[in-house]
Write a protein that holds these residues in place. Structure first.
Motif, mmCIF file in Angstrom:
data_model
loop_
_atom_site.group_PDB
_atom_site.id
_atom_site.type_symbol
_atom_site.label_atom_id
_atom_site.label_comp_id
_atom_site.label_asym_id
_atom_site.label_seq_id
_atom_site.Cartn_x
_atom_site.Cartn_y
_atom_site.Cartn_z
ATOM 1 N N VAL A 116 41.365 38.024 32.380
ATOM 2 C CA VAL A 116 41.240 37.470 33.734
ATOM 3 C C VAL A 116 40.613 38.540 34.622
ATOM 4 O O VAL A 116 41.092 39.679 34.682
ATOM 5 C CB VAL A 116 42.612 37.036 34.276
ATOM 6 C CG1 VAL A 116 42.503 36.572 35.724
ATOM 7 C CG2 VAL A 116 43.197 35.929 33.408
ATOM 8 N N THR A 117 39.534 38.178 35.313
ATOM 9 C CA THR A 117 38.781 39.171 36.091
ATOM 10 C C THR A 117 38.776 38.932 37.592
ATOM 11 O O THR A 117 38.342 39.806 38.345
ATOM 12 C CB THR A 117 37.318 39.216 35.610
ATOM 13 O OG1 THR A 117 36.724 37.915 35.779
ATOM 14 C CG2 THR A 117 37.224 39.624 34.146
ATOM 15 N N THR A 118 39.232 37.759 38.041
ATOM 16 C CA THR A 118 39.215 37.449 39.474
ATOM 17 C C THR A 118 40.472 36.682 39.860
ATOM 18 O O THR A 118 41.126 36.062 39.010
ATOM 19 C CB THR A 118 37.999 36.577 39.851
ATOM 20 O OG1 THR A 118 38.156 35.277 39.267
ATOM 21 C CG2 THR A 118 36.694 37.203 39.377
ATOM 22 N N ARG A 119 40.775 36.690 41.154
ATOM 23 C CA ARG A 119 41.900 35.875 41.642
ATOM 24 C C ARG A 119 41.613 34.386 41.458
ATOM 25 O O ARG A 119 42.534 33.597 41.227
ATOM 26 C CB ARG A 119 42.164 36.183 43.114
ATOM 27 C CG ARG A 119 42.954 37.445 43.366
ATOM 28 C CD ARG A 119 43.605 37.372 44.732
ATOM 29 N NE ARG A 119 44.371 38.559 45.067
ATOM 30 C CZ ARG A 119 45.356 38.561 45.953
ATOM 31 N NH1 ARG A 119 45.689 37.434 46.577
ATOM 32 N NH2 ARG A 119 46.004 39.671 46.235
ATOM 33 N N GLU A 120 40.361 34.002 41.594
ATOM 34 C CA GLU A 120 40.000 32.596 41.393
ATOM 35 C C GLU A 120 40.356 32.152 39.977
ATOM 36 O O GLU A 120 40.946 31.084 39.778
ATOM 37 C CB GLU A 120 38.509 32.394 41.640
ATOM 38 C CG GLU A 120 38.050 30.947 41.450
ATOM 39 C CD GLU A 120 36.555 30.785 41.629
ATOM 40 O OE1 GLU A 120 36.075 29.655 41.468
ATOM 41 O OE2 GLU A 120 35.864 31.782 41.920
ATOM 42 N N ASP A 121 40.000 32.970 38.989
ATOM 43 C CA ASP A 121 40.340 32.618 37.611
ATOM 44 C C ASP A 121 41.838 32.669 37.377
ATOM 45 O O ASP A 121 42.383 31.860 36.614
ATOM 46 C CB ASP A 121 39.622 33.554 36.640
ATOM 47 C CG ASP A 121 38.161 33.172 36.448
ATOM 48 O OD1 ASP A 121 37.699 32.216 37.108
ATOM 49 O OD2 ASP A 121 37.479 33.829 35.642
ATOM 50 N N LEU A 122 42.536 33.605 38.024
ATOM 51 C CA LEU A 122 43.993 33.629 37.942
ATOM 52 C C LEU A 122 44.568 32.291 38.391
ATOM 53 O O LEU A 122 45.455 31.725 37.740
ATOM 54 C CB LEU A 122 44.551 34.755 38.811
ATOM 55 C CG LEU A 122 46.072 34.738 39.016
ATOM 56 C CD1 LEU A 122 46.807 34.982 37.712
ATOM 57 C CD2 LEU A 122 46.474 35.783 40.066
ATOM 58 N N GLY A 123 44.064 31.770 39.501
ATOM 59 C CA GLY A 123 44.551 30.482 39.986
ATOM 60 C C GLY A 123 44.334 29.368 38.989
ATOM 61 O O GLY A 123 45.208 28.510 38.792
ATOM 62 N N ALA A 124 43.174 29.370 38.333
ATOM 63 C CA ALA A 124 42.883 28.338 37.335
ATOM 64 C C ALA A 124 43.796 28.461 36.129
ATOM 65 O O ALA A 124 44.249 27.458 35.560
ATOM 66 C CB ALA A 124 41.418 28.426 36.908
ATOM 67 N N VAL A 125 44.074 29.698 35.726
ATOM 68 C CA VAL A 125 44.961 29.937 34.580
ATOM 69 C C VAL A 125 46.378 29.458 34.895
ATOM 70 O O VAL A 125 47.025 28.786 34.081
ATOM 71 C CB VAL A 125 44.962 31.434 34.217
ATOM 72 C CG1 VAL A 125 46.068 31.742 33.206
ATOM 73 C CG2 VAL A 125 43.614 31.845 33.649
ATOM 74 N N VAL A 126 46.859 29.782 36.075
ATOM 75 C CA VAL A 126 48.204 29.360 36.475
ATOM 76 C C VAL A 126 48.269 27.847 36.603
ATOM 77 O O VAL A 126 49.230 27.196 36.154
ATOM 78 C CB VAL A 126 48.607 30.049 37.795
ATOM 79 C CG1 VAL A 126 49.909 29.463 38.333
ATOM 80 C CG2 VAL A 126 48.744 31.558 37.588
ATOM 81 N N GLU A 127 47.246 27.247 37.181
ATOM 82 C CA GLU A 127 47.203 25.792 37.338
ATOM 83 C C GLU A 127 47.216 25.093 35.986
ATOM 84 O O GLU A 127 47.810 24.014 35.833
ATOM 85 C CB GLU A 127 45.947 25.405 38.119
ATOM 86 C CG GLU A 127 45.779 23.896 38.341
ATOM 87 C CD GLU A 127 46.821 23.308 39.275
ATOM 88 O OE1 GLU A 127 47.042 22.083 39.210
ATOM 89 O OE2 GLU A 127 47.413 24.069 40.065
#
Length: 208
Positions: free
Chosen positions: A9-20
């Motif tokens: 995971v490289t960005t907060r945006e991708d973190l959000g997608a992973v958590v979602e």
């Protein structure tokens, strides 16, 4: 129930997608001496870790050189778990694990896994390159890894070439504690694809 870790995971945006998507754990890659689009600096990794919600495990993925530097990187990033790659011998992993406050996962090949049983908190069985780095995008012998699940005392995390298309079969064959994916859920190098994330997590849980 097999747990799911989304690595790189490289960005907060991708973190959000992973958590979602419902993943159980996220990985951030820091201090690795190999070229990878998933490597970020410790400061960005710490920011992603701090933004991760409760009950999602954070994992620092590192290949420290020298090995003793792992403790400093781990302190700066603040992840729950440290995942070690490289050519550390079992006694080196055990020594480093004793110096770290977090749990330790060590990446091993299927053939080397028995040598590392119980020296870390879990074994990530991966298709490693000659340097001991993962992220090769290649699968390995899942039947052999299934034998390891039965033979070893350590929890086994399955990695290597997993995708939304094959993860259900991998889980059925191996019955691992967890599965780990990076490139298999990316829309472009280093960036996650929300649809692929959702499909991967769903199918890892045995849902079509």
């Amino acid at each position: 129930m097999t747990r799911v870790k989304i690595c790189g995971v490289t960005t907060r945006e991708d973190l959000g997608a992973v958590v979602e998507a419902g993943a159980d754990a996220i990985g951030v890659t820091v201090d690795v001496p190999v070229e990878t689009p998933r490597a970020i600096d410790a400061e960005r990794a710490a920011d992603i870790v701090s933004a991760t919600p409760p009950f999602v495990t954070t994992v620092l993925v590192t290949m420290p050189d020298p090995p003793a530097s792992a403790a400093g990187v781990a302190e700066r990033v603040g992840a729950d778990v440290v995942q070690l790659h490289g050519d550390l011998p079992p006694e080196g992993v055990a020594s480093l694990s004793a110096d770290l406050e977090s749990d330790v996962v060590v990446a091993v090949s299927p053939d080397d896994a028995p040598r590392y049983d119980t020296v870390a908190d879990a074994l990530l069985v991966d298709s490693l390159d000659e340097s001991g780095a993962g992220g090769t995008g290649a699968t390995h012998d899942w039947e052999r890894t299934r034998e390891l699940v039965s033979e070893l005392a350590s929890p086994v995390v399955l990695a290597g070439g997993l995708t939304p298309e094959n993860v259900a079969k991998a889980v059925e064959t191996v019955d691992p504690f967890a599965v780990d994916v990076a490139s298999g859920v990316e829309g472009q190098p280093g960036r996650k694809d929300p649809a692929a994330l959702e499909a991967f997590v769903r199918r890892a849980g045995g849902r079509p």
